[in-house]
Design a protein around this motif. Structure first.
Motif, mmCIF file in Angstrom:
data_model
loop_
_atom_site.group_PDB
_atom_site.id
_atom_site.type_symbol
_atom_site.label_atom_id
_atom_site.label_comp_id
_atom_site.label_asym_id
_atom_site.label_seq_id
_atom_site.Cartn_x
_atom_site.Cartn_y
_atom_site.Cartn_z
ATOM 1 N N GLU A 141 0.815 -1.219 0.000
ATOM 2 C CA GLU A 141 0.000 0.000 0.000
ATOM 3 C C GLU A 141 0.844 1.262 0.000
ATOM 4 O O GLU A 141 0.429 2.293 -0.534
ATOM 5 N N GLN A 142 2.066 1.201 0.574
ATOM 6 C CA GLN A 142 2.909 2.396 0.586
ATOM 7 C C GLN A 142 3.391 2.745 -0.820
ATOM 8 O O GLN A 142 3.549 3.914 -1.172
ATOM 9 N N TYR A 143 3.607 1.724 -1.664
ATOM 10 C CA TYR A 143 3.993 1.988 -3.045
ATOM 11 C C TYR A 143 2.797 2.522 -3.828
ATOM 12 O O TYR A 143 2.915 3.481 -4.600
ATOM 13 N N GLU A 144 1.648 1.891 -3.643
ATOM 14 C CA GLU A 144 0.445 2.288 -4.388
ATOM 15 C C GLU A 144 0.105 3.745 -4.138
ATOM 16 O O GLU A 144 -0.107 4.519 -5.080
ATOM 17 N N ILE A 145 0.087 4.168 -2.877
ATOM 18 C CA ILE A 145 -0.303 5.550 -2.583
ATOM 19 C C ILE A 145 0.796 6.522 -3.003
ATOM 20 O O ILE A 145 0.520 7.629 -3.473
ATOM 21 N N SER A 146 2.058 6.125 -2.888
ATOM 22 C CA SER A 146 3.169 7.001 -3.274
ATOM 23 C C SER A 146 3.183 7.242 -4.782
ATOM 24 O O SER A 146 3.296 8.383 -5.248
ATOM 25 N N PHE A 147 3.088 6.150 -5.565
ATOM 26 C CA PHE A 147 3.086 6.299 -7.019
ATOM 27 C C PHE A 147 1.878 7.139 -7.462
ATOM 28 O O PHE A 147 1.984 8.013 -8.323
ATOM 29 N N LYS A 148 0.739 6.880 -6.860
ATOM 30 C CA LYS A 148 -0.496 7.576 -7.213
ATOM 31 C C LYS A 148 -0.378 9.076 -6.927
ATOM 32 O O LYS A 148 -0.758 9.908 -7.757
ATOM 33 N N VAL A 149 0.160 9.419 -5.758
ATOM 34 C CA VAL A 149 0.314 10.829 -5.400
ATOM 35 C C VAL A 149 1.188 11.549 -6.415
ATOM 36 O O VAL A 149 0.815 12.591 -6.989
ATOM 37 N N TRP A 150 2.380 10.996 -6.679
ATOM 38 C CA TRP A 150 3.320 11.682 -7.567
ATOM 39 C C TRP A 150 2.820 11.720 -9.008
ATOM 40 O O TRP A 150 2.864 12.755 -9.681
ATOM 41 N N MET A 151 2.330 10.589 -9.499
ATOM 42 C CA MET A 151 1.979 10.478 -10.916
ATOM 43 C C MET A 151 0.674 11.180 -11.265
ATOM 44 O O MET A 151 0.425 11.481 -12.435
ATOM 45 N N CYS A 152 -0.132 11.457 -10.246
ATOM 46 C CA CYS A 152 -1.453 12.045 -10.511
ATOM 47 C C CYS A 152 -1.567 13.487 -10.043
ATOM 48 O O CYS A 152 -2.665 13.972 -9.735
ATOM 49 N N GLY A 153 -0.426 14.190 -9.957
ATOM 50 C CA GLY A 153 -0.483 15.635 -9.759
ATOM 51 C C GLY A 153 -0.095 16.145 -8.394
ATOM 52 O O GLY A 153 -0.124 17.359 -8.156
ATOM 53 N N GLY A 154 0.275 15.254 -7.465
ATOM 54 C CA GLY A 154 0.649 15.697 -6.124
ATOM 55 C C GLY A 154 2.150 15.652 -5.896
ATOM 56 O O GLY A 154 2.932 15.427 -6.818
ATOM 57 N N ARG A 155 2.538 15.870 -4.680
ATOM 58 C CA ARG A 155 3.946 15.722 -4.284
ATOM 59 C C ARG A 155 3.975 15.238 -2.845
ATOM 60 O O ARG A 155 2.994 15.383 -2.097
#
Length: 340
Positions: free
Chosen positions: A81-95
């Motif tokens: 889950e730590q990878y899923e949320i991290s990749f999602k945050v960065w790749m979808c417009g967040g930091r």
């Protein structure tokens, strides 16, 4: 930042190494890597960007979290889950930033207090994350974990639709713009090794051996297995002198995460968990066939009666300090020895 609360006595300790960037290797083990000088702040208390979070301890805008779809509900029990949320945050417009002055203490249990249902595995979760978010980079995981290829990760259509609806960037962008320093520590394609196979002592015709692959296990001299007709690439006398300039147990395609380690110019040589930071695990295989340990300015030596392998002051006349690797790559060795 996640600090450690001792499971036995509730003692509080800061996390080892303190401020470092979250990362991963290509078997999807969580790693921490140094903050590169290009983004290092003068004030160590300042926030810094991190590609991957350590786990489920984070602060995020509630509305945006649910716009991202929250956690993937197809991930089961624990893991990934730590990878899923991290990749999602960065790749979808967040930091994502780590805040050195924000500390949370965490008790790391010595056992799992719940039962995991049959058929549920960490591997399934990791494959699910790789298939949804990592694009062609998932292949690097499958090369190291071939058993993942044919593993069912469940229905991923909703997660892929979410990624498309959010207009998320691809994983190549993530590796180029966010985790650009990760390949220096964990390259997707392993660079060629400098030497590998058995390590045979010239003076004794005996070989370096580890009877156990656990961290802390001693290295000893034993009769060479290949000389006894027991040769192979999976036995305890096969080592790899790889691109990190450490010597690991195993052949180049199947190295274990334990390295030859020495702490002083007269210490025994043991296996210790590989840290990839050189220091007491950095070696040189020199033209005179000595295995040199730069940090202690000493050479690998041995004693036949005791079958010990240890460090000793380098002696160009000593045959017990001469070693033959079964296979060598002269180009890589020359590169390693260029500055010596």
């Amino acid at each position: 930042m996640i600090d450690v609360i001792d499971h036995d006595n509730f003692g509080y300790e800061t996390q080892a190494g303190d401020a470092m960037r979250g990362a991963f290797d290509w078997e999807m083990y969580y790693k921490r890597i140094p903050i590169p000088s290009e983004i290092q702040n003068r004030d160590p208390s300042e926030p810094f960007e991190s590609p991957v979070m350590a786990g489920g301890l984070f602060a995020v805008d509630r509305k945006w979290f649910w716009e991202l779809g929250g956690y993937d509900t197809g991930l089961e029990i624990w893991g990934g889950e730590q990878y899923e949320i991290s990749f999602k945050v960065w790749m979808c417009g967040g930091r994502m930033e780590d805040i050195p002055c924000s500390r949370v203490g965490h008790i790391y249990r010595k056992y799992v207090p719940y039962k995991v249902p049959g058929g549920v595995s960490l591997a399934r979760n990791l494959k699910r994350v790789a298939e949804v978010w990592m694009d062609e980079y998932a292949e690097y995981i499958y090369q190291r974990r071939p058993e993942y290829r044919h593993l069912s990760a469940g229905d991923m259509s909703a997660q892929k639709q979410l990624r498309s609806a959010l207009n998320c960037k691809n994983f190549k962008w993530f590796m180029t713009e966010v985790a650009w320093d990760l390949p220096k520590h964990y390259p997707p394609v392993e660079p060629p090794a400098a030497a590998w196979g058995e390590i045979r002592n010239v003076g004794t015709d005996l070989c370096v051996e580890s009877k156990h692959s656990a961290s802390g296990s001693p290295i000893r001299l034993e009769s060479c297995l290949k000389g006894r007709g027991e040769g192979g690439w999976n036995h305890r006398q096969v080592f790899t002198f790889g691109w990190r300039e450490d010597i690991r147990l195993g052949d180049p395609l199947h190295v274990k995460k334990v390295c030859l380690d020495a702490v002083s110019h007269s210490s025994p040589v043991t296996l210790y968990d590989c840290h990839g930071m050189k220091g007491n695990q950095q070696w040189r295989y020199r033209k005179d066939r000595s295995i040199y340990h730069p940090i202690t300015n000493s050479c690998l030596d041995c004693s036949v009666p005791e079958r010990r392998v240890f460090m000793s002051g380098c002696d160009s006349a000593s045959q017990t300090q001469r070693w033959l690797f079964e296979k060598t790559n002269s180009t890589v060795l020359e590169e390693f020895n260029r500055d010596t």
